[in-house]
Design an enzyme around this catalytic site. Structure first.
Site, PDB file in Angstrom:
ATOM      1  N   GLU A  98       0.870  -1.154   0.019  1.00  0.00           N
ATOM      2  CA  GLU A  98      -0.055   0.517  -0.023  1.00  0.00           C
ATOM      3  C   GLU A  98       1.131   0.815   0.355  1.00  0.00           C
ATOM      4  OE1 GLU A  98      -2.782  -0.191   0.131  1.00  0.00           O
ATOM      5  OE2 GLU A  98      -3.561  -2.079   0.066  1.00  0.00           O
TER       6      GLU A  98
ATOM      7  N   CYS B  70      -3.283   8.453   3.432  1.00  0.00           N
ATOM      8  CA  CYS B  70      -2.826   8.473   2.096  1.00  0.00           C
ATOM      9  C   CYS B  70      -4.673   8.489   1.350  1.00  0.00           C
ATOM     10  CB  CYS B  70      -2.386   6.702   2.410  1.00  0.00           C
ATOM     11  SG  CYS B  70      -3.747   5.873   3.080  1.00  0.00           S
TER      12      CYS B  70
HETATM   13  P1  NAP Z   1       8.211   4.622   4.941  1.00  0.00           P
HETATM   14  O1  NAP Z   1       9.402   5.769   5.092  1.00  0.00           O
HETATM   15  O2  NAP Z   1       8.098   4.057   3.144  1.00  0.00           O
HETATM   16  O3  NAP Z   1       8.027   3.822   6.132  1.00  0.00           O
HETATM   17  C1  NAP Z   1       7.092   3.021   6.064  1.00  0.00           C
HETATM   18  C2  NAP Z   1       7.810   1.379   6.779  1.00  0.00           C
HETATM   19  O4  NAP Z   1       8.595   1.424   6.204  1.00  0.00           O
HETATM   20  C3  NAP Z   1       8.287   1.858   8.185  1.00  0.00           C
HETATM   21  O5  NAP Z   1       7.745   1.511   9.189  1.00  0.00           O
HETATM   22  C4  NAP Z   1       9.769   2.359   8.041  1.00  0.00           C
HETATM   23  O6  NAP Z   1      10.607   1.728   9.337  1.00  0.00           O
HETATM   24  C5  NAP Z   1      10.008   0.660   7.546  1.00  0.00           C
HETATM   25  N1  NAP Z   1      11.022   0.167   6.728  1.00  0.00           N
HETATM   26  C6  NAP Z   1      11.611   1.248   6.085  1.00  0.00           C
HETATM   27  N2  NAP Z   1      12.631   1.237   4.823  1.00  0.00           N
HETATM   28  C7  NAP Z   1      12.425  -0.209   5.273  1.00  0.00           C
HETATM   29  C8  NAP Z   1      13.645  -1.278   4.976  1.00  0.00           C
HETATM   30  N3  NAP Z   1      14.018  -1.144   3.749  1.00  0.00           N
HETATM   31  N4  NAP Z   1      12.681  -2.830   4.395  1.00  0.00           N
HETATM   32  C9  NAP Z   1      11.515  -2.533   5.168  1.00  0.00           C
HETATM   33  N5  NAP Z   1      10.961  -1.557   5.889  1.00  0.00           N
HETATM   34  C10 NAP Z   1      12.138  -0.363   6.070  1.00  0.00           C
HETATM   35  O7  NAP Z   1       6.876   5.835   5.003  1.00  0.00           O
HETATM   36  P2  NAP Z   1       6.261   6.786   5.680  1.00  0.00           P
HETATM   37  O8  NAP Z   1       7.366   7.721   5.565  1.00  0.00           O
HETATM   38  O9  NAP Z   1       6.401   5.978   7.514  1.00  0.00           O
HETATM   39  O10 NAP Z   1       5.176   7.117   5.151  1.00  0.00           O
HETATM   40  C11 NAP Z   1       4.777   7.820   4.263  1.00  0.00           C
HETATM   41  C12 NAP Z   1       4.388   7.059   2.679  1.00  0.00           C
HETATM   42  O11 NAP Z   1       3.289   6.160   3.253  1.00  0.00           O
HETATM   43  C13 NAP Z   1       3.480   8.492   1.868  1.00  0.00           C
HETATM   44  O12 NAP Z   1       4.042   8.736   1.056  1.00  0.00           O
HETATM   45  C14 NAP Z   1       1.779   7.761   2.240  1.00  0.00           C
HETATM   46  O13 NAP Z   1       1.026   8.197   0.690  1.00  0.00           O
HETATM   47  C15 NAP Z   1       2.038   6.057   2.071  1.00  0.00           C
HETATM   48  N6  NAP Z   1       0.970   5.826   3.058  1.00  0.00           N
HETATM   49  C16 NAP Z   1      -0.179   4.842   2.366  1.00  0.00           C
HETATM   50  C17 NAP Z   1      -0.486   4.191   3.053  1.00  0.00           C
HETATM   51  C18 NAP Z   1      -1.689   3.176   2.074  1.00  0.00           C
HETATM   52  O14 NAP Z   1      -2.605   2.591   2.658  1.00  0.00           O
HETATM   53  N7  NAP Z   1      -1.533   3.257   0.922  1.00  0.00           N
HETATM   54  C19 NAP Z   1      -1.191   4.570   4.176  1.00  0.00           C
HETATM   55  C20 NAP Z   1      -0.563   5.694   4.852  1.00  0.00           C
HETATM   56  C21 NAP Z   1       0.525   5.582   3.622  1.00  0.00           C
HETATM   57  P3  NAP Z   1      10.420   2.921  10.486  1.00  0.00           P
HETATM   58  O15 NAP Z   1       9.816   3.935  10.537  1.00  0.00           O
HETATM   59  O16 NAP Z   1      11.652   2.310  10.962  1.00  0.00           O
HETATM   60  O17 NAP Z   1      12.091   3.632   9.074  1.00  0.00           O
END
Ligand code: NAP
Length: 511
Positions: free
Chosen positions: A256, A295
């Site tokens: 997602e 999102c």
């Molecule tokens: P993110 O930086 O991609 O992080 C998301 C999750 O992934 C965090 O738990 C992060 O852990 C983990 N992560 C980071 N690097 C990783 C790796 N190499 N391998 C596995 N996991 C890893 O995203 P975010 O900044 O938290 O969220 C914002 C984005 O999410 C926005 O762009 C938004 O559009 C999107 N979003 C989408 C939805 C949907 O339902 N489609 C819902 C909400 C948000 P750490 O925090 O420990 O780095």
């Protein structure tokens, strides 16, 4: 300050080292630290597979549903504390904190009801038995059975409780144990809800784990029966998809990701009409709820040129000064803060980039990064500029995109976003709406058809409902969560069983 513990192998245990500071995004005060260093994640996963999986699979759907119901109540019982922790750690207003917590418990309750509906079965049958050859004695039937691994849930920072609950609801009901890894920066509300669940004594041994801190070597330990359900940025999604263990062992992955959700206002919509008012009301909510950090929040608004002036004026009137961001503890706050200091930098940088292609028609971009980011509305100079359809500003901002009022141009512009979680059409013209459904449905996971007929009842594009599918094609990640029983498929193997008809009838008796 102590490290917030993780829950692995049925006990709370802390990572080593100083860890990452978890802060209040408004005051910058350090609230706790998070570290996953030194935690044995391989053993934790194996414990979940060997203890948690069998325990959940031994329950019927109805019993798993009862468990979800009880877990929803356990989380609800610490709601006041969760509200405080959420406001402190994620910068949300009280009302936005309630949205996250109550959305999470409502999703658990909804899946509890589905469990009761599915009754005493332990797995799902899919369709009726079919004759396969010349004789009716040789038949086949599809069944769906829970996978034998662990459901690894990696969540984004914006919904610490709802993210935990909606994924857990589907995995538990399907019969899979869960390891939840919240985003590190906003892990405190998730950790508090997890504590309420473990304290309740309801969780079967091994069925639930929580990892607070970075992902470490977690993915290296995943195998063919494990599942990753990820919510977050497209960049991290791509890293997970191409992870060596995922590729080599075909670990099932659901992504997602982000998307530039669109709204199309039909040429029939006139200022003052019920449909127009619905559109404006829902747009203000999408810009301001959780400071636009959803999102599913609307990012692009396609407007017939004649509506650009009236809509800009109306948004200015409704957003300012009413929704200027305030400290969440201020009782008059209608909009809170961005969730992390790094979001403040990211949102301003992206907003500035987007603004080079637009005029700012409502509000003004702040001069410096700030978590108290004000609502802004941009007006595109050229609606076809690629950046307007690809650059996501995860904050309280939308872009108005004038179009010629035709379905052809609306579809062309929506498609430039390369896939959305949700697209909304506001129109009372059935012909326009019908053509929009045909042209837009392939590009989106959910279509809301806003009209005068539902003006009183619409829940708006931003609300993810447990019985409606959540996920979208392309840029949105290509995933599917929720949608009632559809949400269980991620955690189950579809198996076509072929054999003698009497044997199949005995194995899978009619309910
Ligand atoms: P993110 O930086 O991609 O992080 C998301 C999750 O992934 C965090 O738990 C992060 O852990 C983990 N992560 C980071 N690097 C990783 C790796 N190499 N391998 C596995 N996991 C890893 O995203 P975010 O900044 O938290 O969220 C914002 C984005 O999410 C926005 O762009 C938004 O559009 C999107 N979003 C989408 C939805 C949907 O339902 N489609 C819902 C909400 C948000 P750490 O925090 O420990 O780095």
């Amino acid at each position: 300050m102590s490290v917030t513990p993780s829950y692995l192998q049925d006990r709370w245990q802390s990572g080593t080292g100083a860890g990452t500071a978890l802060v209040n995004p408004v005051s910058s005060a350090t609230l706790a630290h998070a570290s996953s260093a030194g935690l044995d994640l391989g053993t934790a996963l194996q414990h979940a597979r060997l203890r948690g999986g069998p325990a959940l699979r031994a329950l019927s759907f109805a019993q798993r549903g009862d468990l979800l119901d009880a877990l929803a109540k356990a989380i609800y019982s610490v709601r006041d504390e969760l509200l405080e922790v959420s406001m402190a750690n994620t910068g949300v207003t009280r009302s936005d904190a309630k949205f996250d917590i109550d959305g999470g418990t409502a999703t658990l309750s909804s899946y509890a009801a589905l469990g009761r509906e599915l009754g005493s079965a332990m797995f799902l049958t899919d369709g009726a038995a079919e004759q396969l050859g010349r004789s009716p004695r040789f038949a086949g039937r599809h069944i769906r059975v829970p996978l034998r691994g662990v459901a690894v849930h990696i969540n984004a920072f914006n919904f610490p409780i709802w993210g935990l609950a909606e994924k857990l609801a589907c995995a538990f009901l399907a019969g899979m144990p869960v390891l939840c890894k919240p985003a590190t920066a906003t892990a405190l509300p998730t950790a508090r809800a997890a504590k309420a669940m473990t304290d309740s004594g309801l969780l079967p041994a091994g069925s639930f784990s929580l990892l607070v801190g970075s992902v470490g070597d977690l993915l290296d330990h995943l195998g063919a029966q494990d599942v990753i359900a990820f919510t977050g940025s497209a960049d991290t999604g791509a890293k997970i998809r191409s992870h060596r263990a995922v590729v080599e062992r075909s670990v099932r992955v659901n992504i997602e990701a982000d998307s530039l959700n669109a709204v199309v206002v039909g040429p029939d919509v006139q200022p003052g009409s019920a449909c127009y008012e619905l559109f404006l009301r829902e747009l203000v909510r999408e810009i301001t709820q959780k400071s636009g950090q959803k999102c599913t929040a609307t990012r692009r608004v396609l407007l017939p040129a004649a509506l650009v002036g009236p809509v800009s004026d109306a948004l200015r009137e409704r957003l300012l000064p009413e929704y200027l961001p305030k400290t969440p503890t201020d009782a008059t706050a209608r909009m809170g803060a961005l969730a992390t200091p790094s979001q403040a930098t990211d949102v301003l940088q992206r907003a500035r980039e987007l603004a080079t292609h637009c005029d700012v028609v409502v509000g003004a971009l702040p001069a410096e990064p700030t978590t108290l980011f004000p609502p802004c509305v941009l007006l595109a100079k050229n609606s076809k500029t690629a950046a307007l359809h690809s650059l996501e500003v995860f904050g309280p901002m939308v872009t108005l995109l004038p179009y010629d009022g035709s379905v052809v141009q609306a579809a062309e512009l929506v498609a430039l976003g390369e896939g959305t979680l949700v697209t909304t059409v506001y129109s009372d013209d059935l012909e326009f709406t019908t053509q929009c459904v045909e042209e837009l449905a392939p590009w989106t996971g959910r279509l809301l058809l806003g009209s005068a007929r539902i003006a009183e009842f619409s829940t708006g594009p931003g609300l993810v409902l447990p019985n409606m599918a959540h996920g979208g094609p392309g840029r949105a990640g290509g995933g599917l969560e929720l949608g009632g029983v559809r949400g269980l498929s991620l955690y189950m193997q579809t198996c076509a069983v072929q054999g003698a008809r009497p044997v199949l009838d005995r194995l899978f008796p009619a309910p």
